[in-house]
Design an enzyme around this catalytic site. Structure first.
Site: not given
Length: 192
Positions: A52, A68-70, A105
């Site tokens: 991203k 960010s990623d979840q 992340g």
């Protein structure tokens, strides 16, 4: 300070970043968020956070870009955003009386130097025993269909928890601010 860019269209992440009182802009990266075959949840969230941030590097030179990623993980199975009422109901029924781990992340890319800091943060949630009528009331009240795990911890979703465990509660909402501050400080950013 280089301009700060949040590589996300998430209002939850935007609201969290506003807490730091730093000027920033947002842009939505166009990346494929599909897991790779056999990819562990930790690897998935760190890869997507980095992707991203790097997806916007060429169009935002000289920026510090936050990606960010979840994902939510139950018994080794990755739970995504439910997208609709039925899937949310099923996710919450599966979580009833159980522990879910949320992995977030985080990447901070300096698009001028190419330096990228990447990490992931784990936060565990132990759910109360949830009866179907309680789940239905909750889903009608908050409609958390765009949230991994089918709840909003910053809202009424907190009432579904028996216990939480982790180093940074903001990671549960999708942007771990404690770790982000460490990364920003490493880039020389002065936090108010």
């Amino acid at each position: 300070m280089p301009p700060l860019l949040l590589a996300s269209s998430s209002r939850y992440r935007r609201e969290l970043l506003e807490r730091l009182r730093l000027p920033f802009t947002t842009a939505s990266p166009d990346i494929d968020e599909s897991p790779l075959a056999g990819e562990a949840a930790e690897d998935l969230v760190t890869r997507l956070a980095r992707n991203k941030a790097t997806a916007l590097a060429a169009s935002h030179p000289g920026h510090l870009i936050i990606g960010s990623d979840q994902v939510a993980v139950l018994d080794g199975y990755i739970l995504g955003k439910p997208g609709n009422h039925e899937r949310a109901r099923n996710q919450l029924l599966a979580a009833s009386g159980r522990r879910i781990s949320f992995l977030t992340g985080l990447a901070l890319l300096n698009s001028r130097t190419g330096h990228c800091q990447v990490d992931h943060i784990r936060f565990n949630v132990d759910f109360r025993e949830l009866e179907e009528d309680r789940i239905e009331r909750y889903l009608r009240a908050e409609q958390p269909y765009d949230c991994a795990g089918s709840f909003k911890a910053e809202g009424l979703g907190i009432s579904l928890f028996r216990r939480t465990e982790g180093e940074d509660a903001t990671s549960l909402i999708g942007l771990p601010l404690i770790r982000l501050v460490d990364m920003l400080l490493a880039e020389g950013v002065q936090i108010p």
